[in-house]
Write a protein that holds these residues in place. Structure first.
Motif, mmCIF file in Angstrom:
data_model
loop_
_atom_site.group_PDB
_atom_site.id
_atom_site.type_symbol
_atom_site.label_atom_id
_atom_site.label_comp_id
_atom_site.label_asym_id
_atom_site.label_seq_id
_atom_site.Cartn_x
_atom_site.Cartn_y
_atom_site.Cartn_z
ATOM 1 N N GLU A 95 60.469 20.081 48.289
ATOM 2 C CA GLU A 95 61.042 19.493 49.505
ATOM 3 C C GLU A 95 60.106 19.600 50.701
ATOM 4 N N VAL A 96 59.098 20.477 50.626
ATOM 5 C CA VAL A 96 58.120 20.524 51.727
ATOM 6 C C VAL A 96 57.416 19.172 51.879
ATOM 7 N N HIS A 97 57.250 18.429 50.779
ATOM 8 C CA HIS A 97 56.623 17.101 50.856
ATOM 9 C C HIS A 97 57.536 16.111 51.578
ATOM 10 N N ASP A 98 58.854 16.242 51.388
ATOM 11 C CA ASP A 98 59.800 15.361 52.064
ATOM 12 C C ASP A 98 59.742 15.590 53.574
ATOM 13 N N LEU A 99 59.730 16.858 53.971
ATOM 14 C CA LEU A 99 59.647 17.192 55.393
ATOM 15 C C LEU A 99 58.326 16.712 55.982
ATOM 16 N N ALA A 100 57.241 16.885 55.251
ATOM 17 C CA ALA A 100 55.942 16.431 55.747
ATOM 18 C C ALA A 100 55.942 14.924 56.007
ATOM 19 N N ALA A 101 56.589 14.157 55.126
ATOM 20 C CA ALA A 101 56.670 12.707 55.335
ATOM 21 C C ALA A 101 57.470 12.371 56.581
ATOM 22 N N VAL A 126 61.520 24.457 56.278
ATOM 23 C CA VAL A 126 60.716 24.375 57.501
ATOM 24 C C VAL A 126 59.781 25.568 57.617
ATOM 25 N N LEU A 127 60.198 26.745 57.123
ATOM 26 C CA LEU A 127 59.311 27.910 57.157
ATOM 27 C C LEU A 127 58.119 27.715 56.230
ATOM 28 N N ARG A 128 58.371 27.251 55.019
ATOM 29 C CA ARG A 128 57.274 27.043 54.068
ATOM 30 C C ARG A 128 56.352 25.933 54.538
ATOM 31 N N HIS A 129 56.915 24.855 55.073
ATOM 32 C CA HIS A 129 56.109 23.749 55.573
ATOM 33 C C HIS A 129 55.208 24.206 56.715
ATOM 34 N N ALA A 130 55.749 24.992 57.648
ATOM 35 C CA ALA A 130 54.951 25.470 58.773
ATOM 36 C C ALA A 130 53.829 26.387 58.300
ATOM 37 N N ALA A 131 54.122 27.240 57.316
ATOM 38 C CA ALA A 131 53.087 28.122 56.786
ATOM 39 C C ALA A 131 51.972 27.323 56.131
ATOM 40 N N LEU A 132 52.340 26.315 55.351
ATOM 41 C CA LEU A 132 51.330 25.464 54.715
ATOM 42 C C LEU A 132 50.521 24.702 55.753
ATOM 43 N N SER A 133 51.197 24.195 56.789
ATOM 44 C CA SER A 133 50.501 23.461 57.837
ATOM 45 C C SER A 133 49.527 24.362 58.577
#
Length: 272
Positions: A95-101, A126-133
């Motif tokens: 789902e991190v890919h969905d948020l990124a889109a 959102v936590l995992r996405h921010a960490a990856l970003s």
């Protein structure tokens, strides 16, 4: 830094959101909506990541978007496996890919400041996405976030300490549970386990700094008790701000308009 007030007018005019199907880096189609809000000159956009079994058209998600739209543009979307989006839910992994889109779409629409706000499963995303970003591993620099708000998120995976979470695990792991999810909750759940297991929220939080982070949790949350937000805040090394809300339950349904207004104001003040 620019700011905007989310204190609501007496009546908010109804707007028709722009709808679009987005495409993730792993080829999944995501149903998304954009509301320019009541302050279209503002450069702030809030991207809302819903909880498990939610979706862009669910009334509780639309209420959240309507409150945020009083002071910012808002992007909402349905995670994979939910509603009209494609694919199957991986319950917080891909789902991190969905948020990124969705974040990339907000930037494509011209918003210089983008804040992600996630609820429950969406809070972990959102936590995992921010960490990856922050680690520049997301693969798309336009998908970065300028501030993060995680509401009612778990700190660790596989938690079964409450009856509601035991029901969620039954829904996800049992064939009959996945049938109930598909036909009763409009949520298609992937039949396989995680391989590899993604970094947990508590493992992700230390990687988010210096991006501003707000952790919000209710002291009456029936899914995740208060040791979860305290673990997340401790893992941040005092980088995160923690709001423990008295009398609040779980996620979007429990977040009243006053709390959402405060979250929106925090987002406007901390995104830069």
């Amino acid at each position: 830094m620019t700011g905007s007030s989310l204190r609501p007018p007496l009546e908010t005019p109804r707007r028709t959101p722009l709808r679009r199907f987005l495409h993730t880096v792993d080829g999944v189609t995501i149903d998304a909506a954009y509301d320019p809000g009541t302050r279209p000159s503002d450069d702030l956009a809030i991207v809302v990541a819903h909880g498990f079994t939610g979706g862009v058209d669910r009334p509780h998600v639309r209420r959240v978007a309507d409150v945020f739209a009083r002071g910012a543009a808002v992007v909402t979307f349905s995670f994979r496996g939910h509603g009209a989006s494609g694919g199957n839910s991986t319950v917080g992994d891909r789902e991190v890919h969905d948020l990124a889109a969705a974040v990339a779409w907000a930037r494509e629409l011209g918003h210089a400041r983008v804040v992600t706000v996630g609820f429950s499963m969406g809070g972990s995303v959102v936590l995992r996405h921010a960490a990856l970003s922050a680690q520049e591993h997301a693969g798309r620099t336009e998908a970065r976030t300028d501030a993060v708000v995680s509401v009612s998120a778990p700190a660790r995976w596989y938690y079964r300490g409450t009856a509601p979470m035991r029901r969620v695990h039954w829904l996800v792991t049992r064939p009959v549970g996945r049938v109930v999810g598909r036909y009763g909750l409009r949520t298609r759940i992937h039949h396989g386990g995680w391989d590899p297991v993604p970094a947990s929220p508590v493992e992700s939080v230390p990687l988010i700094a210096p991006t501003p982070l707000l952790i919000v949790h209710g002291d009456q949350d029936g899914y995740f008790p208060v040791d979860h937000p305290r673990m997340l805040a401790a893992a941040s090394g005092d980088h995160a701000e923690l709001w423990l809300e008295h009398g609040m339950g779980h996620a979007e349904h429990a977040a009243d308009d006053e709390l959402l207004t405060r979250i929106g104001e925090w987002a406007a003040a901390h995104a830069s």
